[in-house]
Design a protein around this motif. Structure first.
Motif, PDB file in Angstrom:
ATOM      1  N   MET A  63      42.511  47.494  51.892  1.00  0.00           N
ATOM      2  CA  MET A  63      42.207  47.808  51.004  1.00  0.00           C
ATOM      3  C   MET A  63      43.353  48.372  50.187  1.00  0.00           C
ATOM      4  SD  MET A  63      39.103  49.839  49.228  1.00  0.00           S
ATOM      5  CE  MET A  63      39.641  51.572  49.565  1.00  0.00           C
ATOM      6  N   GLY A  64      44.117  49.394  50.897  1.00  0.00           N
ATOM      7  CA  GLY A  64      45.149  49.946  50.528  1.00  0.00           C
ATOM      8  C   GLY A  64      46.448  48.819  50.263  1.00  0.00           C
ATOM      9  N   ALA A  65      46.348  47.736  50.829  1.00  0.00           N
ATOM     10  CA  ALA A  65      47.474  47.035  50.796  1.00  0.00           C
ATOM     11  C   ALA A  65      47.150  46.008  49.886  1.00  0.00           C
ATOM     12  CB  ALA A  65      47.953  46.369  51.978  1.00  0.00           C
TER      13      ALA A  65
ATOM     14  N   GLU B 142      39.933  35.328  48.993  1.00  0.00           N
ATOM     15  CA  GLU B 142      40.982  35.781  50.011  1.00  0.00           C
ATOM     16  C   GLU B 142      41.187  37.493  49.967  1.00  0.00           C
ATOM     17  OE1 GLU B 142      42.504  34.380  52.573  1.00  0.00           O
ATOM     18  OE2 GLU B 142      41.259  32.725  52.480  1.00  0.00           O
ATOM     19  N   LYS B 143      41.233  37.717  48.605  1.00  0.00           N
ATOM     20  CA  LYS B 143      41.500  39.396  48.077  1.00  0.00           C
ATOM     21  C   LYS B 143      40.621  39.600  47.265  1.00  0.00           C
ATOM     22  CE  LYS B 143      46.713  38.527  48.663  1.00  0.00           C
ATOM     23  NZ  LYS B 143      47.964  38.499  47.625  1.00  0.00           N
ATOM     24  N   ILE B 144      39.890  40.792  47.664  1.00  0.00           N
ATOM     25  CA  ILE B 144      38.875  41.582  46.753  1.00  0.00           C
ATOM     26  C   ILE B 144      39.667  42.661  45.708  1.00  0.00           C
ATOM     27  CG2 ILE B 144      36.719  42.574  46.412  1.00  0.00           C
ATOM     28  CD1 ILE B 144      36.490  39.809  47.689  1.00  0.00           C
ATOM     29  N   ASP B 145      39.587  42.694  44.462  1.00  0.00           N
ATOM     30  CA  ASP B 145      40.013  43.978  44.001  1.00  0.00           C
ATOM     31  C   ASP B 145      39.630  45.293  44.744  1.00  0.00           C
ATOM     32  OD1 ASP B 145      40.983  44.913  41.417  1.00  0.00           O
ATOM     33  OD2 ASP B 145      39.145  45.773  41.029  1.00  0.00           O
TER      34      ASP B 145
ATOM     35  N   LEU C 222      34.749  49.836  56.465  1.00  0.00           N
ATOM     36  CA  LEU C 222      35.805  50.696  57.096  1.00  0.00           C
ATOM     37  C   LEU C 222      36.858  50.012  57.785  1.00  0.00           C
ATOM     38  CD1 LEU C 222      33.402  53.680  58.533  1.00  0.00           C
ATOM     39  CD2 LEU C 222      34.810  53.739  56.480  1.00  0.00           C
ATOM     40  N   SER C 223      36.661  48.905  58.469  1.00  0.00           N
ATOM     41  CA  SER C 223      37.986  48.361  59.292  1.00  0.00           C
ATOM     42  C   SER C 223      38.806  47.613  58.111  1.00  0.00           C
ATOM     43  CB  SER C 223      37.092  47.192  60.137  1.00  0.00           C
ATOM     44  OG  SER C 223      36.626  46.114  59.181  1.00  0.00           O
ATOM     45  N   GLN C 224      38.235  47.554  56.933  1.00  0.00           N
ATOM     46  CA  GLN C 224      39.171  46.882  55.994  1.00  0.00           C
ATOM     47  C   GLN C 224      39.760  47.696  55.022  1.00  0.00           C
ATOM     48  OE1 GLN C 224      39.535  43.277  54.763  1.00  0.00           O
ATOM     49  NE2 GLN C 224      39.129  43.121  57.099  1.00  0.00           N
TER      50      GLN C 224
END
Length: 117
Positions: free
Chosen positions: A30-32, A92-95, A24-26
């Motif tokens: 996630m939207g970005a 660094e980034k997750i799909d 939830l904190s991410q």
């Protein structure tokens, strides 16, 4: 034995809180498109696994009925969550889809635990 079982239930809830809280904190990230799996999510999933296995053993040792089908499904879902978080923990980034899948599977595990009687 009841006190010990309740302690492990509390630890199990803390684990799910860490996993779901990390997700939830991410959500904004996630939207970005910059969401990542936090160490707390991995630790929460591991806590759930360890305490869940302990709870099954304690309940069986206390001659309480255990729904093995429910536990097996919850374990399978948790293993998928744990595998995804563990493998992708350093990226660094997750799909978005993968990150959303972890949140959806976590939520599904909560509903399986609470609604399946």
């Amino acid at each position: 034995m009841d006190v010990l079982i309740h302690v492990f239930v509390a630890l199990h809830i803390i684990g799910i809180g860490a996993l779901l809280g990390g997700f939830l904190s991410q959500m904004k990230a996630m939207g970005a498109g910059t969401a990542r799996f936090t160490p707390g999510m991995l630790h929460g999933a591991l806590t759930m696994l360890i305490t869940g296995v302990a709870l099954v053993g304690l309940n069986q040792a206390d001659d309480q009925a255990v729904n093995n089908l429910k536990i097996g499904i919850k374990l399978a879902v948790l293993v998928v969550i744990l595998g995804l978080v563990y493998v992708k923990r350093d990226e660094e980034k997750i799909d978005k889809g993968l990150f959303g899948a972890v949140g959806g599977l976590t939520t599904a595990n909560i509903f399986i635990a609470t609604l399946w009687v």
